[in-house]
Design an enzyme around this catalytic site. Structure first.
Site, PDB file in Angstrom:
ATOM      1  N   ASN A   1       3.181   7.393   3.472  1.00 10.20           N
ATOM      2  CA  ASN A   1       2.647   7.329   4.835  1.00 10.20           C
ATOM      3  C   ASN A   1       2.707   8.738   5.425  1.00 10.20           C
ATOM      4  OD1 ASN A   1       2.490   7.096   7.666  1.00 10.20           O
ATOM      5  ND2 ASN A   1       3.450   5.074   7.692  1.00 10.20           N
TER       6      ASN A   1
ATOM      7  N   CYS B   1       0.598   8.103  14.284  1.00 12.69           N
ATOM      8  CA  CYS B   1      -0.297   7.528  13.277  1.00 12.69           C
ATOM      9  C   CYS B   1      -1.722   7.365  13.803  1.00 12.69           C
ATOM     10  CB  CYS B   1       0.251   6.188  12.814  1.00 12.69           C
ATOM     11  SG  CYS B   1       1.939   6.335  12.252  1.00 12.69           S
TER      12      CYS B   1
ATOM     13  N   HIS C   1      -5.147   3.503   8.549  1.00  8.49           N
ATOM     14  CA  HIS C   1      -3.974   4.377   8.463  1.00  8.49           C
ATOM     15  C   HIS C   1      -3.077   3.837   7.355  1.00  8.49           C
ATOM     16  CE1 HIS C   1      -0.178   6.207   9.087  1.00  8.49           C
ATOM     17  NE2 HIS C   1       0.371   5.145   9.657  1.00  8.49           N
TER      18      HIS C   1
HETATM   19  O1  UT7 Z   1       3.083   4.385  10.188  1.00  7.64           O
HETATM   20  C1  UT7 Z   1       3.343   3.890  11.429  1.00  7.64           C
HETATM   21  C2  UT7 Z   1       3.930   2.628  11.584  1.00  7.64           C
HETATM   22  N1  UT7 Z   1       4.894   2.256  10.611  1.00  7.64           N
HETATM   23  C3  UT7 Z   1       4.716   1.119   9.955  1.00  7.64           C
HETATM   24  O2  UT7 Z   1       3.681   0.497  10.084  1.00  7.64           O
HETATM   25  C4  UT7 Z   1       5.828   0.606   9.112  1.00  7.64           C
HETATM   26  C5  UT7 Z   1       5.974  -0.868   9.300  1.00  7.64           C
HETATM   27  N2  UT7 Z   1       7.142  -1.441   8.672  1.00  7.64           N
HETATM   28  C6  UT7 Z   1       7.293  -1.484   7.331  1.00  7.64           C
HETATM   29  O3  UT7 Z   1       6.468  -0.968   6.578  1.00  7.64           O
HETATM   30  C7  UT7 Z   1       8.457  -2.238   6.780  1.00  7.64           C
HETATM   31  O4  UT7 Z   1       9.140  -2.866   7.825  1.00  7.64           O
HETATM   32  C8  UT7 Z   1       9.448  -1.339   5.974  1.00  7.64           C
HETATM   33  C9  UT7 Z   1       8.799  -0.906   4.667  1.00  7.64           C
HETATM   34  C10 UT7 Z   1       9.837  -0.127   6.761  1.00  7.64           C
HETATM   35  C11 UT7 Z   1      10.691  -2.150   5.637  1.00  7.64           C
HETATM   36  O5  UT7 Z   1      10.318  -3.295   4.885  1.00  7.64           O
HETATM   37  P1  UT7 Z   1      10.818  -4.737   5.315  1.00  7.64           P
HETATM   38  O6  UT7 Z   1      10.248  -5.662   4.336  1.00  7.64           O
HETATM   39  O7  UT7 Z   1      10.480  -4.928   6.766  1.00  7.64           O
HETATM   40  O8  UT7 Z   1      12.358  -4.622   5.083  1.00  7.64           O
HETATM   41  P2  UT7 Z   1      13.569  -4.817   6.123  1.00  7.64           P
HETATM   42  O9  UT7 Z   1      13.705  -3.609   6.968  1.00  7.64           O
HETATM   43  O10 UT7 Z   1      13.439  -6.155   6.781  1.00  7.64           O
HETATM   44  O11 UT7 Z   1      14.773  -4.893   5.136  1.00  7.64           O
HETATM   45  C12 UT7 Z   1      14.913  -5.961   4.199  1.00  7.64           C
HETATM   46  C13 UT7 Z   1      16.130  -5.676   3.340  1.00  7.64           C
HETATM   47  C14 UT7 Z   1      17.359  -5.329   4.155  1.00  7.64           C
HETATM   48  O12 UT7 Z   1      18.484  -5.805   3.447  1.00  7.64           O
HETATM   49  P3  UT7 Z   1      19.204  -7.174   3.897  1.00  7.64           P
HETATM   50  O13 UT7 Z   1      19.616  -6.953   5.317  1.00  7.64           O
HETATM   51  O14 UT7 Z   1      18.167  -8.239   3.730  1.00  7.64           O
HETATM   52  O15 UT7 Z   1      20.335  -7.283   2.931  1.00  7.64           O
HETATM   53  C15 UT7 Z   1      17.377  -3.819   4.142  1.00  7.64           C
HETATM   54  O16 UT7 Z   1      18.672  -3.284   4.314  1.00  7.64           O
HETATM   55  O17 UT7 Z   1      15.869  -4.519   2.526  1.00  7.64           O
HETATM   56  C16 UT7 Z   1      16.873  -3.523   2.768  1.00  7.64           C
HETATM   57  N3  UT7 Z   1      16.241  -2.212   2.686  1.00  7.64           N
HETATM   58  C17 UT7 Z   1      16.139  -1.536   1.521  1.00  7.64           C
HETATM   59  N4  UT7 Z   1      16.549  -1.825   0.280  1.00  7.64           N
HETATM   60  C18 UT7 Z   1      16.257  -0.926  -0.689  1.00  7.64           C
HETATM   61  C19 UT7 Z   1      15.660  -1.492   3.664  1.00  7.64           C
HETATM   62  N5  UT7 Z   1      15.183  -0.359   3.165  1.00  7.64           N
HETATM   63  C20 UT7 Z   1      15.467  -0.355   1.841  1.00  7.64           C
HETATM   64  C21 UT7 Z   1      15.210   0.562   0.783  1.00  7.64           C
HETATM   65  N6  UT7 Z   1      15.635   0.223  -0.452  1.00  7.64           N
HETATM   66  N7  UT7 Z   1      14.564   1.717   0.980  1.00  7.64           N
END
Ligand code: UT7
Length: 334
Positions: A291, A115, A261
């Site tokens: 992204n 990135c 980014h």
């Molecule tokens: O580009 C380079 C660097 N990358 C980034 O900067 C990305 C940084 N991270 C993020 O953008 C976020 O962490 C994500 C968008 C990847 C994930 O969002 P989050 O709010 O951190 O979600 P999480 O991984 O903590 O997951 C929360 C819940 C989980 O369910 P439980 O355990 O609470 O029941 C996940 O299983 O959301 C669930 N989940 C989804 N649900 C529906 C994770 N991905 C999905 C999905 N659809 N695609």
């Protein structure tokens, strides 16, 4: 010492648009979840067989940047190509685009800083121009990420955010009185290397596993510890933007446009709020393209120039954070 400036910009997105509803056919996800957590509504993914790769998309973006710069390709003295999704394990994409542009023996450098790759590449090009080694350098950031995404439930937190595309900039020697690129800051922290990574294909895995056992297929899909990345991203983005402001004696109100980014809209909104920036001081297009890793900054910069959000003479801050970890900023007059 010379000063470099952005002489021209270009971008290319493959035509196939994928909306969030399409993804819910493959995995347990929803438009509401993706929009709420990331801001993304659509992204572009290449169609198998349509010929778009990170090199060919990079070539399209480069041609647009060259035309925008008002030069001919033959004036390019060097190419710096940033990608983590190159056409081949080796050689790198730089030489492929060099051949596509018909540049015969012009040198080409490849950058693999994910990135932050475009800002790293820009910094290299800037240094080449500052020292006088080269006068005109083509910088490309391009990614073809869709083929390696895990579209099962296990990969949903990764695969919903990434898209394909390319952006490019022509860096030239700044005309008299143009302050051009005023600061670049590059950082890395390899202790977090595997928090956001794709381990295969790799010589290590080939040696240890793949040749004997056909390997673990999960090494061929990106792994991301999303929460940990998010928490580090918001801190490092802020730090590296502050570093740019301190180095140039500027304050947030001096920034006409911050081009972060495009990692996650929530990250950009957090930075905007912390820095007290107005909506028109931050450019986001992740809603439409997802992204695109090393391509996201030049795509956004190029679009912002074309839609009038950035004008000649504006103070622009580029900032990135991602795999490595790496993070970087550049502050410039467009
Ligand atoms: O580009 C380079 C660097 N990358 C980034 O900067 C990305 C940084 N991270 C993020 O953008 C976020 O962490 C994500 C968008 C990847 C994930 O969002 P989050 O709010 O951190 O979600 P999480 O991984 O903590 O997951 C929360 C819940 C989980 O369910 P439980 O355990 O609470 O029941 C996940 O299983 O959301 C669930 N989940 C989804 N649900 C529906 C994770 N991905 C999905 C999905 N659809 N695609």
């Amino acid at each position: 010492m010379y000063t470099s400036f952005i002489q021209g910009l270009g971008h290319f997105l493959p035509p196939r648009e994928i909306d969030n509803a399409h993804l819910s056919q493959f995995m347990d996800t929803s438009d509401a979840w993706i929009q709420e957590r990331t801001g993304i509504q659509t992204r572009r993914w290449v169609e198998k067989g349509d010929g778009w790769t990170s090199a060919t998309m990079g070539h399209e973006a480069a041609k647009m940047a060259i035309e925008h710069a008002g030069i001919s390709a033959s004036e390019i003295d060097h190419i710096v190509f940033a990608t983590i999704s190159p056409d081949y394990y080796f050689p790198g994409n730089g030489v492929l685009v060099q051949e596509m542009l018909g540049l015969d023996t012009v040198g080409a450098t490849d950058v693999r800083n994910a990135c932050s790759g475009f800002v790293y590449a820009l910094s290299i090009a800037n240094a080449f121009i500052q020292t006088g080694q080269y006068k005109t350098v083509l910088v490309i950031g391009a990614e073809l990420q869709s083929p390696v995404l895990d579209l099962s439930d296990a990969g949903r937190h990764v695969s919903v955010i990434f898209g394909d595309g390319a952006g490019a900039a022509v860096l030239g020697r700044a005309p008299e009185g143009h302050s051009g690129i005023q600061s670049v800051h590059l950082h890395a922290q390899g202790k977090h290397a595997l928090e956001l990574s794709m381990q295969g294909p790799s010589a290590i895995h080939w040696l240890n596993e793949i040749a004997d056992t056909h390997g673990d297929p999960s090494i061929f899909a990106p792994h991301m510890n999303g929460n940990f990345i998010f928490k580090n991203a918001v801190v490092r983005f802020m730090e590296v933007i502050q570093e740019a402001l301190a180095a140039t004696g500027k304050s947030p109100s001096d920034i006409d446009c911050l081009v972060p980014h495009q990692a996650n809209l929530r990250i950009a909104q957090y930075i905007q709020a912390k820095m007290g920036l107005r909506d028109d001081q931050v450019y986001n297009n992740i809603q439409r393209y997802g992204n695109t890793t090393g391509a996201s900054i030049p795509i956004a910069f190029s679009e912002a120039v074309r839609d009038g959000s950035i004008q000649r003479g504006d103070t622009v801050c580029l900032a990135a954070f991602g795999a490595g970890f790496t993070w970087a900023s550049a502050l410039l007059t467009y």
